[in-house]
Structure formats: structure tokens, C-alpha cells
Design a protein around this motif. Structure first.
Motif, PDB file in Angstrom:
ATOM      1  N   UNK A   1       0.892  -1.167   0.000  1.00 15.30           N
ATOM      2  CA  UNK A   1       0.000   0.000   0.000  1.00 15.30           C
ATOM      3  C   UNK A   1       0.924   1.209   0.000  1.00 15.30           C
ATOM      4  N   UNK A   2       0.926   1.948  -1.082  1.00 12.34           N
ATOM      5  CA  UNK A   2       1.955   2.959  -1.292  1.00 12.34           C
ATOM      6  C   UNK A   2       1.582   4.348  -0.831  1.00 12.34           C
ATOM      7  N   UNK A   3       2.424   5.311  -1.211  1.00  6.99           N
ATOM      8  CA  UNK A   3       2.265   6.694  -0.798  1.00  6.99           C
ATOM      9  C   UNK A   3       0.934   7.277  -1.240  1.00  6.99           C
ATOM     10  N   UNK A   4       0.389   6.788  -2.343  1.00  5.78           N
ATOM     11  CA  UNK A   4      -0.886   7.312  -2.832  1.00  5.78           C
ATOM     12  C   UNK A   4      -2.062   6.896  -1.946  1.00  5.78           C
ATOM     13  N   UNK A   5      -1.880   5.873  -1.106  1.00  3.68           N
ATOM     14  CA  UNK A   5      -2.892   5.386  -0.151  1.00  3.68           C
ATOM     15  C   UNK A   5      -4.238   5.113  -0.813  1.00  3.68           C
ATOM     16  N   UNK A   6      -4.226   4.664  -2.063  1.00  7.95           N
ATOM     17  CA  UNK A   6      -5.489   4.416  -2.755  1.00  7.95           C
ATOM     18  C   UNK A   6      -5.942   2.972  -2.665  1.00  7.95           C
ATOM     19  N   UNK A   7      -5.070   2.062  -2.283  1.00 12.84           N
ATOM     20  CA  UNK A   7      -5.474   0.672  -2.199  1.00 12.84           C
ATOM     21  C   UNK A   7      -4.339  -0.243  -1.802  1.00 12.84           C
ATOM     22  N   UNK A   8      -4.644  -1.533  -1.777  1.00 14.84           N
ATOM     23  CA  UNK A   8      -3.681  -2.579  -1.442  1.00 14.84           C
ATOM     24  C   UNK A   8      -3.537  -3.503  -2.645  1.00 14.84           C
ATOM     25  N   UNK A   9      -2.311  -3.754  -3.046  1.00 17.56           N
ATOM     26  CA  UNK A   9      -2.014  -4.706  -4.117  1.00 17.56           C
ATOM     27  C   UNK A   9      -1.367  -5.945  -3.507  1.00 17.56           C
ATOM     28  N   UNK A  10      -1.822  -7.124  -3.960  1.00 22.70           N
ATOM     29  CA  UNK A  10      -1.264  -8.392  -3.482  1.00 22.70           C
ATOM     30  C   UNK A  10      -0.857  -9.244  -4.677  1.00 22.70           C
ATOM     31  N   UNK A  11       0.273  -9.936  -4.535  1.00 21.49           N
ATOM     32  CA  UNK A  11       0.783 -10.811  -5.583  1.00 21.49           C
ATOM     33  C   UNK A  11       1.220 -12.127  -4.951  1.00 21.49           C
ATOM     34  N   UNK A  12       0.874 -13.225  -5.603  1.00 20.90           N
ATOM     35  CA  UNK A  12       1.374 -14.555  -5.236  1.00 20.90           C
ATOM     36  C   UNK A  12       2.402 -14.956  -6.275  1.00 20.90           C
TER      37      UNK A  12
ATOM     38  N   UNK B   1      20.228   3.648  -7.131  1.00 18.70           N
ATOM     39  CA  UNK B   1      18.829   4.025  -7.094  1.00 18.70           C
ATOM     40  C   UNK B   1      18.585   5.127  -6.088  1.00 18.70           C
ATOM     41  N   UNK B   2      17.533   5.912  -6.311  1.00 20.59           N
ATOM     42  CA  UNK B   2      17.205   7.013  -5.415  1.00 20.59           C
ATOM     43  C   UNK B   2      15.837   7.568  -5.797  1.00 20.59           C
ATOM     44  N   UNK B   3      15.242   8.334  -4.890  1.00 19.49           N
ATOM     45  CA  UNK B   3      14.013   9.050  -5.189  1.00 19.49           C
ATOM     46  C   UNK B   3      14.343  10.285  -6.011  1.00 19.49           C
ATOM     47  N   UNK B   4      13.449  10.627  -6.931  1.00 20.10           N
ATOM     48  CA  UNK B   4      13.657  11.817  -7.758  1.00 20.10           C
ATOM     49  C   UNK B   4      12.736  12.961  -7.368  1.00 20.10           C
ATOM     50  N   UNK B   5      11.691  12.682  -6.580  1.00 19.33           N
ATOM     51  CA  UNK B   5      10.747  13.722  -6.173  1.00 19.33           C
ATOM     52  C   UNK B   5       9.317  13.235  -6.293  1.00 19.33           C
ATOM     53  N   UNK B   6       8.368  14.139  -6.396  1.00 24.61           N
ATOM     54  CA  UNK B   6       6.965  13.733  -6.482  1.00 24.61           C
ATOM     55  C   UNK B   6       6.657  13.054  -7.813  1.00 24.61           C
ATOM     56  N   UNK B   7       5.813  12.041  -7.758  1.00 20.29           N
ATOM     57  CA  UNK B   7       5.271  11.433  -8.980  1.00 20.29           C
ATOM     58  C   UNK B   7       3.801  11.813  -9.058  1.00 20.29           C
ATOM     59  N   UNK B   8       2.944  11.087  -8.308  1.00 20.61           N
ATOM     60  CA  UNK B   8       1.510  11.367  -8.341  1.00 20.61           C
ATOM     61  C   UNK B   8       1.009  12.176  -7.151  1.00 20.61           C
ATOM     62  N   UNK B   9       1.825  12.320  -6.116  1.00 22.16           N
ATOM     63  CA  UNK B   9       1.296  12.874  -4.872  1.00 22.16           C
ATOM     64  C   UNK B   9       0.741  14.276  -5.045  1.00 22.16           C
ATOM     65  N   UNK B  10       1.458  15.168  -5.713  1.00 22.01           N
ATOM     66  CA  UNK B  10       0.973  16.536  -5.902  1.00 22.01           C
ATOM     67  C   UNK B  10      -0.151  16.585  -6.932  1.00 22.01           C
ATOM     68  N   UNK B  11      -0.036  15.770  -7.976  1.00 24.64           N
ATOM     69  CA  UNK B  11      -1.095  15.690  -8.984  1.00 24.64           C
ATOM     70  C   UNK B  11      -2.423  15.277  -8.350  1.00 24.64           C
ATOM     71  N   UNK B  12      -2.378  14.268  -7.486  1.00 25.79           N
ATOM     72  CA  UNK B  12      -3.596  13.780  -6.850  1.00 25.79           C
ATOM     73  C   UNK B  12      -4.169  14.815  -5.886  1.00 25.79           C
ATOM     74  N   UNK B  13      -3.306  15.476  -5.143  1.00 23.98           N
ATOM     75  CA  UNK B  13      -3.778  16.496  -4.200  1.00 23.98           C
ATOM     76  C   UNK B  13      -4.487  17.632  -4.923  1.00 23.98           C
ATOM     77  N   UNK B  14      -3.904  18.083  -6.020  1.00 23.70           N
ATOM     78  CA  UNK B  14      -4.455  19.238  -6.722  1.00 23.70           C
ATOM     79  C   UNK B  14      -5.761  18.889  -7.430  1.00 23.70           C
ATOM     80  N   UNK B  15      -5.804  17.765  -8.138  1.00 21.04           N
ATOM     81  CA  UNK B  15      -7.026  17.408  -8.852  1.00 21.04           C
ATOM     82  C   UNK B  15      -8.162  17.129  -7.872  1.00 21.04           C
ATOM     83  N   UNK B  16      -7.846  16.552  -6.709  1.00 20.74           N
ATOM     84  CA  UNK B  16      -8.881  16.291  -5.717  1.00 20.74           C
ATOM     85  C   UNK B  16      -9.424  17.598  -5.142  1.00 20.74           C
TER      86      UNK B  16
END
Length: 369
Positions: free
Chosen positions: A12-23, A184-199
Motif C-alpha cells: 500500500x503505497x504513498x498514494x494510499x489508494x489501495x492494497x495490491x497483493x501478488x502470489x 537508485x534514489x528518489x527523484x521527487x513527487x510522482x503522483x502525490x501533488x497531482x492527486x492532491x491538486x485534482x482532488x
């Protein structure tokens, strides 16, 4: 397939929109075969609680404990439904890798907090749970993030320099090339600001296909201000970030400071979309200019507008991970199945070249069934 080779990954990631499960079945090697998957939406009240716990508030300890229990129940629901659909019994599964929900991330101060209740998850499913993947790396003075580059190397390595880009709430990139090894490293926001603004402006939880952004035009001046006003973007790797930094307050403060020059609502959305693509492209160009191909995963890979922006700015071919046989929305969950497998086999997935830790580490802590 045997009990020794089946693992489940939960995310369940930073977007907090759901839970993904994989077997996944690891019988052949550390390159797993996906046997089943499921995605469940995050209940609205639980999502709002996680978002609230990103900031200081009253009675945090009890609220966090209750939220962890609720998440474990949702994890268990996803796990058992997926196993029933796949015709697999819990006793056939070696372990579950469960990340939990990050609410605070401050490795410079020596901590990172993922809300979870792995003991309850083990109790509800009858399956051993491996969790707490970040703290061992932080204890070794690392960032504790990103966690997935070792996994990306295991399944996406190629003879040519390649990057793997995950577009969740936050964007992180893994750089794979024979000469420089795994980085590897974080580059910054992906969807977090997009989701906040559109909401805030439309009530929608996300901008499907970047359709709303497409009705506006990005502002080069606003983009330059957003990048130039945030010192984090100029930091050299290793680095990681989250909602602690890139949140509603960060966005509204900068829009207010930008003042009368600010664009319309759709133009701001288009600019935030461009901000994601721009910071990703700058990071890859600065750290791995010879990259030939960028493999994109995470929810942002489904945003056609964002993918177009990435292709226009990156000096490399851009394509989704589904082209390589791993659906874009399942890569992170599969990564935690792999991290559980790595823990069980003593495979060090905490890499100093990625996190800046003082040593390689085996990640996670096991809760027996």
C-alpha cells in the motif's frame, strides 16, 4: 510448486489508494512467476487516517496502532481472497512480505515509520510475515529507501544501460548498467501533488490519463519556480523523500509565493505533471546519461499524459513494465514478495550504493505463523 518457493507480496503505497497483493513462485530462480494477484481499494476512513498521521496530531499512538490493525485486516482479506482464487492453501505459502504504510520518513534523524501489524496479519492468515524492511538499513546509517533496486536488478537487468522508474506517490529510479552496478534514489513527487491538486479542484482522487492536465498548458515559469525553490531537488544521491516534504502545504505555499503570476487550475495540473517528468529526466540525465531505455511501473505508468511528457524529455526509449511481462501496478507488490524471499535466503537487499548505508544488510523481520 512447493511451500519453499511460494511467497506473497503486499503493498500500500504513498498514494494510499489501495492494497495490491501478488502470489509468486520462486521455484526456478529469484525471477518469480506470478500465480495470482488482487487489488482492493483503501477504505476512505482508513485512507484519511493515514494521511492525517503524516502530520502531528492528537492521540497519535493509539490512532496509529488502530490503523495498523485495520491495515492488517485489509492485507489479510486481500491475501485470503487471492489464495482462494488461485486454488492455493495458506499452508503452501512460505511467507508474506508486507511493507506497511509509511507515515513518517526522516532517516537523517535515524528513523522511518511504517504503520503495520504483522503479528496480526500472521494470525489472520496462518502464514509467516516478513515486515519492517527499512529499519535495518537506517540503523546502518542508510536512507532506508528506495527498497526495490536489488529486485529491479534481479528481473529487469539487460546488456544495455537501463533505468527502472516507479511512479507511485513518489518517483524513484533504479539505474542498471554493468559499469556502475546498481544505483537508485528518489527523484521527487510522482503522483502525490497531482492527486492532491485534482482532488482539491474537481473532487476526483486522481487525474485519469492526465485528461484534466491536457485541458491546460504547463507554465515554464511556474515549473522553474517549483524546482528552484526546493533545495531537495539539488541534493546528490543517495536521497529519499515522501509526504513529509511533498504535501499540500508545500504546494499551496509555493503557489502563494508565486503570486499573481500563477496559472489557472488546469495549467497548474499540467505544470505539476511536467514537474514529475522534468525532475525524473534531470535525475537520469545527471546520474546515468548513457541510459538507453526506461522501464516504467506504478500507477503513473497508466497516465498517458505523464508518459508523453517523459518520452519528450528523456533521451531514451520509454515503455511500461508490462511489455516485459510484469503489470505496472504489480511491480511493487512483487518486489515485496521478492524481498521476503531474499530475507529467507539471507540475500542482502540493502545496498550502500543505493541508500548510503555503511554496509550491506539483509532487510526485514520475521513473524512466524
Amino acid at each position: 510448486m512447493t511451500q519453499a518457493s511460494l511467497y506473497i507480496g503486499l503493498m500500500s503505497g504513498t498514494s494510499t489508494d489501495g492494497v495490491d497483493a501478488v502470489l509468486a513462485d520462486f521455484a526456478a530462480s529469484d525471477r518469480p512467476a506470478i500465480l495470482g494477484s488482487i487489488s482492493l481499494p483503501m477504505p476512505r476512513a482508513l485512507r484519511e487516517e493515514f494521511l492525517a498521521l503524516n502530520m502531528p496530531g492528537p492521540n497519535e499512538l493509539e490512532r496509529a496502532a488502530l490503523a495498523g490493525n485495520a491495515l492488517a485486516e485489509l492485507y489479510a482479506q486481500a491475501t485470503l481472497a487471492m489464495l482462494e482464487s488461485a486454488g492455493v492453501k495458506p499452508a503452501q505459502v512460505r511467507a508474506i512480505g508486507a511493507h506497511g504504510q509509511t507515515v513518517r520518513h526522516n532517516p537523517a534523524a535515524g528513523y522511518t515509520i511504517q504503520i503495520n501489524s504483522p503479528a496480526l496479519l500472521a494470525q489472520r492468515t496462518g502464514i509467516a510475515v516478513i515486515a519492517d524492511f527499512r529499519s535495518r538499513d537506517v540503523a546502518a546509517r542508510g536512507q532506508g529507501a528506495p527498497l526495490v533496486p536489488a529486485f529491479h536488478h534481479a528481473i529487469f537487468s539487460d546488456t544495455q544501460p537501463r533505468a527502472v522508474l516507479n511512479l507511485g506517490g513518489i518517483a524513484n529510479v533504479t539505474l542498471l548498467d554493468a559499469e556502475n552496478g546498481i544505483r537508485g534514489f528518489d527523484t521527487g513527487p510522482a503522483n502525490v501533488l497531482l492527486d492532491l491538486w485534482v482532488h482539491a479542484k474537481t473532487g476526483h482522487t486522481y487525474d485519469a490519463d492526465g485528461a484534466w492536465a491536457a485541458t491546460g498548458q504547463y507554465s515554464p515559469e511556474l515549473l522553474e519556480y517549483l524546482v528552484g525553490s526546493e533545495p531537495w531537488f539539488a541534493l546528490a544521491p543517495p536521497k529519499s523523500t515522501g509526504r513529509d516534504l511533498f504535501n499540500w502545504q508545500w504546494l499551496t505555499q509555493r503557489l502563494e509565493q508565486f503570486g499573481a503570476r500563477a496559472a489557472g487550475d488546469q495549467d497548474i495540473q499540467a505544470t505539476l505533471q511536467r514537474l514529475t517528468a522534468h525532475t525524473v529526466a534531470q535525475a537520469i540525465a545527471g546520474q546515468a546519461p548513457d541510459t538507453c531505455e526506461v522501464i516504467v511501473c506504478g500507477g503513473g505508468a497508466l497516465n498517458k499524459g505523464l508518459m508523453r511528457d517523459l518520452q519528450s524529455l528523456l533521451q531514451a526509449h520509454v515503455r511500461p513494465s508490462s511489455d516485459l511481462g510484469v503489470p505496472v501496478q504489480l511491480v511493487e507488490a512483487l518486489a515485496f514478495a521478492w524481498l521476503a524471499w531474499a530475507h529467507d535466503h539471507g540475500h542482502a537487499a540493502g545496498l550502500p550504493a543505493v541508500t548510503g548505508a555503511g554496509q550491506v544488510t539483509v532487510l526485514g523481520c520475521k513473524y512466524p505463523a
